[in-house]
Design an enzyme around this catalytic site. Structure first.
Site, PDB file in Angstrom:
ATOM      1  N   CYS A  86       0.834  -1.208   0.000  1.00  0.00           N
ATOM      2  CA  CYS A  86       0.000   0.000   0.000  1.00  0.00           C
ATOM      3  C   CYS A  86       0.870   1.261   0.000  1.00  0.00           C
ATOM      4  O   CYS A  86       1.468   1.576  -1.025  1.00  0.00           O
ATOM      5  CB  CYS A  86      -1.005  -0.023   1.143  1.00  0.00           C
ATOM      6  N   HIS A 170      -3.880  -5.142   0.348  1.00  0.00           N
ATOM      7  CA  HIS A 170      -3.450  -5.495   1.705  1.00  0.00           C
ATOM      8  C   HIS A 170      -3.597  -6.998   1.954  1.00  0.00           C
ATOM      9  O   HIS A 170      -4.428  -7.415   2.772  1.00  0.00           O
ATOM     10  CB  HIS A 170      -4.293  -4.737   2.734  1.00  0.00           C
ATOM     11  N   GLU A 172      -1.764  -8.693   3.689  1.00  0.00           N
ATOM     12  CA  GLU A 172      -1.298  -8.934   5.060  1.00  0.00           C
ATOM     13  C   GLU A 172      -2.390  -8.737   6.111  1.00  0.00           C
ATOM     14  O   GLU A 172      -2.241  -9.158   7.267  1.00  0.00           O
ATOM     15  CB  GLU A 172      -0.126  -8.001   5.383  1.00  0.00           C
TER      16      GLU A 172
END
Length: 228
Positions: A86, A170, A172
């Site tokens: 990001c 994202h 993660e």
């Protein structure tokens, strides 16, 4: 025996956790870096650059961004593996010859992704899948010498330059954290795109298993590159 690498993890906001990266980081020596301190280490083997609420261009508000960009440029010039997520992706674009800027409108929630031919063959990005969780109000023009790996049809979603891999979504972020973001008063992207919190939550829950598997495969492939 696997060799442990020293991995710098650069944090920009306390609220943004490493999430699904955690089990992979545990296999290495983690050097946590609080970016606003501008104390960036040099004795590292790899770097993960997390997201943040600021823009890559907000150097007047956050002067330390200039230090971070110089540090990232040095890491890539030395062929240190860098994974930007990001804001991390936007910083890489900005410092490697592209441009980070405010997007015409945010991209938030589960968004369809199209891999390029290079992305479909890429050892990491090929695992991203055809949908991913996004939450960004900035975007970037990739550097001229970058290989574009994925896009959403509206914005670029991933590129690679040398040792740097930039990922706009994202992968993660686990479900519980993504849901919690919607409760933060700074998280106004849903209102700006006309998405209800119920719709946001429903689509995230429907995507949760797919997202978990994609993240495991992606991060497994990226960290697997660190074996020496």
């Amino acid at each position: 025996m696997a060799v442990m690498s020293r991995v710098a993890v650069v944090h920009h906001n306390r609220e943004i956790a490493v999430g699904r990266l955690r089990p992979f980081l545990r296999r290495h020596v983690v050097v946590d870096v609080w970016a606003p301190d501008a104390d960036f280490p040099h004795d590292i083997d790899a770097t993960v650059v997390m997201g943040g609420f600021m823009g890559a261009y907000d150097t007047d508000l956050h002067p330390w961004l200039d230090d971070e960009k110089a540090w990232l440029e040095k890491r890539v010039s030395e062929e240190t593996p860098v994974l930007g997520l990001c804001l991390g992706a936007q910083l890489l674009a900005d410092v490697l010859g592209g441009r980070a800027f405010r997007a015409p409108h945010p991209e938030v929630g589960v968004v369809r992704v199209k891999l390029t031919e290079a992305g479909a063959a890429h050892p990491v990005i090929s695992h991203l899948g055809d949908r991913a969780f996004f939450a960004h109000q900035d975007t970037f023009d990739p550097p001229a010498d970058a290989t574009l790996l994925a896009s959403t049809g509206t914005y670029p979603a991933a590129f690679e330059v040398g040792s740097a891999l930039a990922v706009q979504p994202h992968p993660e972020t686990p479900l519980d954290e993504a849901l919690a973001w919607a409760e933060d008063p700074r998280f106004d992207m849903l209102d700006r795109v006309g998405m209800s919190r119920d719709e946001y939550a429903r689509t995230l829950r429907a995507h949760a298993v797919e997202a978990e598997l994609a993240a495991e495969a992606m991060f497994g492939a990226w960290f697997g590159r660190l074996a020496r």
